[in-house]
Write a protein that holds these residues in place. Structure first.
Motif, mmCIF file in Angstrom:
data_model
loop_
_atom_site.group_PDB
_atom_site.id
_atom_site.type_symbol
_atom_site.label_atom_id
_atom_site.label_comp_id
_atom_site.label_asym_id
_atom_site.label_seq_id
_atom_site.Cartn_x
_atom_site.Cartn_y
_atom_site.Cartn_z
ATOM 1 N N LYS A 186 -2.807 54.733 43.750
ATOM 2 C CA LYS A 186 -3.855 53.955 43.084
ATOM 3 C C LYS A 186 -3.737 54.128 41.576
ATOM 4 C CE LYS A 186 -8.715 52.730 43.642
ATOM 5 N NZ LYS A 186 -9.987 53.051 44.334
ATOM 6 N N ASN A 191 -0.537 48.663 40.685
ATOM 7 C CA ASN A 191 -1.177 47.357 40.714
ATOM 8 C C ASN A 191 -0.265 46.293 40.105
ATOM 9 O OD1 ASN A 191 -3.489 45.602 41.161
ATOM 10 N ND2 ASN A 191 -3.751 45.609 38.941
ATOM 11 N N GLN A 211 -4.692 45.136 48.392
ATOM 12 C CA GLN A 211 -5.851 45.148 47.507
ATOM 13 C C GLN A 211 -5.865 46.493 46.774
ATOM 14 O OE1 GLN A 211 -6.689 44.423 51.110
ATOM 15 N NE2 GLN A 211 -5.844 42.437 50.507
ATOM 16 N N GLU A 213 -8.079 48.302 45.409
ATOM 17 C CA GLU A 213 -9.122 49.283 45.720
ATOM 18 C C GLU A 213 -8.810 50.106 46.955
ATOM 19 O OE1 GLU A 213 -10.454 45.235 47.386
ATOM 20 O OE2 GLU A 213 -9.547 46.017 45.540
ATOM 21 N N LYS A 214 -7.853 49.670 47.781
ATOM 22 C CA LYS A 214 -7.482 50.422 48.979
ATOM 23 C C LYS A 214 -6.315 51.384 48.743
ATOM 24 C CE LYS A 214 -9.079 46.909 52.267
ATOM 25 N NZ LYS A 214 -8.677 45.959 53.335
#
Length: 267
Positions: A186, A191, A211, A213-214
Motif C-alpha cells: 500500500k 498505486n 483498488q 485501499e485494499k
C-alpha cells in the motif's frame, strides 16, 4: 466444449453465501474473464507468467522450513505427500503446477463458476485436484490444522477483512507449516505502477482489477500473521516487467512482495 460447459454454469451463477471475508463485487469482476482464464496471452497472462517465480518460491520455502529434503530439489515430484491449500484458486493457474510436482492440492474459491472451470481443466489434463466452491472461513471450520502449506497468491489485495481471512488461513495450517502470500504494498508507487501503468496505461491487467485501499504494507501483514502465531521467515520484493510479461525478485517491497511465515507450535 469447455467454453460451452462454463457458459451453462454461468446461467446458474451463485455465490458462496457465508459470514466470510468474501467480496462479491470481486467475484463478479473476475468472472468476466472466465472464458479467457487459460489463455496465456489474455487478461490472466501476468498470473500465468508469475508461476515461474511463485512455484520455486513455495518449493524452496518448504525446503528451507525443513518440510522437504534439499537433496530432492531436482525430483519432478518433490512435493509428493505435501498437502497444500490454494486459497482463491480461481481457475487453477497455480493449483495445477503444484499438483504436477506431486502435492495433494485442495483449491478453494468463492466463485462456483471459476471452480467449475478449474475442475474441467484439471480433468482434461488428467490431474487430481480437490476443488471446492467455498470461502476460507467456511473451509477452516471443518479442516483445522490439516495442511502442510497454505498459499494465498494475489488474493489478499482483493480482501477487505484481512484479519478474518488470515485467521482462517492459519487455522487450516499444521503447526510448523508454512503460509505463502504474494500481494501488493500500500504505497503511492504501487498505486502508480499497478493501477495507473499496468491497468490504465498499458492494459496489462483488466481495468478495475485492483483498488488502492485494499493494498497492504508488508510490515502490517507481518503483524497480522504474528497475531495468528505465524512467524515471518522471509520477505521478498517482486518486480513485474509489463513489456516482457516477466517477474523478477528484488529487494524493494514497495510495489509487489512475497512473504513466507511458519506457524509456531502452541505452547
Amino acid at each position: 466444449m469447455l467454453i460451452r460447459a462454463i457458459g451453462s454454469r454461468w446461467q446458474n451463477f451463485r455465490k458462496v453465501a457465508t459470514a466470510s471475508s468474501v467480496d462479491n463485487e470481486e467475484i463478479q469482476h473476475f468472472e468476466k474473464f472466465i472464458c479467457e482464464w487459460w489463455n496465456e496471452f489474455g487478461p490472466m497472462k501476468p498470473l500465468h507468467s508469475m508461476n515461474k517465480l511463485r512455484i520455486p518460491f513455495i518449493r524452496d520455502g518448504l525446503i528451507n522450513a525443513g518440510a522437504l529434503n534439499h537433496d530432492d530439489i531436482n525430483n519432478p515430484k518433490i512435493l509428493k505427500n505435501v498437502s497444500i491449500l490454494d486459497v482463491g484458486c480461481g481457475g487453477g493457474i497455480l493449483s495445477e503446477p503444484l499438483a504436477r510436482l506431486g502435492s495433494n492440492v485442495t483449491g478453494i474459491d468463492a466463485s462456483t463458476n471459476l471452480v467449475h472451470l478449474a475442475q474441467v481443466h484439471a480433468k482434461r489434463n488428467s490431474l487430481e485436484i480437490n476443488y471446492l466452491a467455498t470461502s476460507i472461513e467456511e473451509h477452516s471450520s471443518k479442516n483445522v490444522e490439516k495442511y502442510d502449506a497454505v498459499v494465498a497468491s494475489e488474493v489478499l489485495e482483493h480482501v477487505v477483512e484481512k484479519e478474518k481471512f488470515l485467521e482462517a488461513c492459519a487455522k487450516c495450517l499444521k503447526p510448523m507449516g508454512s503460509i505463502f502470500i504474494t500481494s501488493i504494498s500500500k504505497t503511492l508507487l504501487a498505486n502508480f505502477a499497478v493501477i495507473f501503468l499496468a491497468e490504465n496505461t498499458f492494459q496489462q491487467l483488466p481495468k478495475g482489477t485492483h483498488q488502492f485501499e485494499k493494498f497492504i504494507e508488508p510490515s502490517e501483514l507481518q503483524k497480522m500473521l504474528e497475531d495468528q502465531n505465524c512467524r515471518t521467515k522471509l520477505v521478498h520484493g517482486i518486480v513485474y516487467n509489463v513489456f516482457t510479461n516477466n517477474w523478477h525478485w528484488c529487494r524493494d517491497t514497495s510495489v509487489n512482495f512475497a512473504i513466507q511465515a511458519v506457524k509456531l507450535k502452541s505452547k
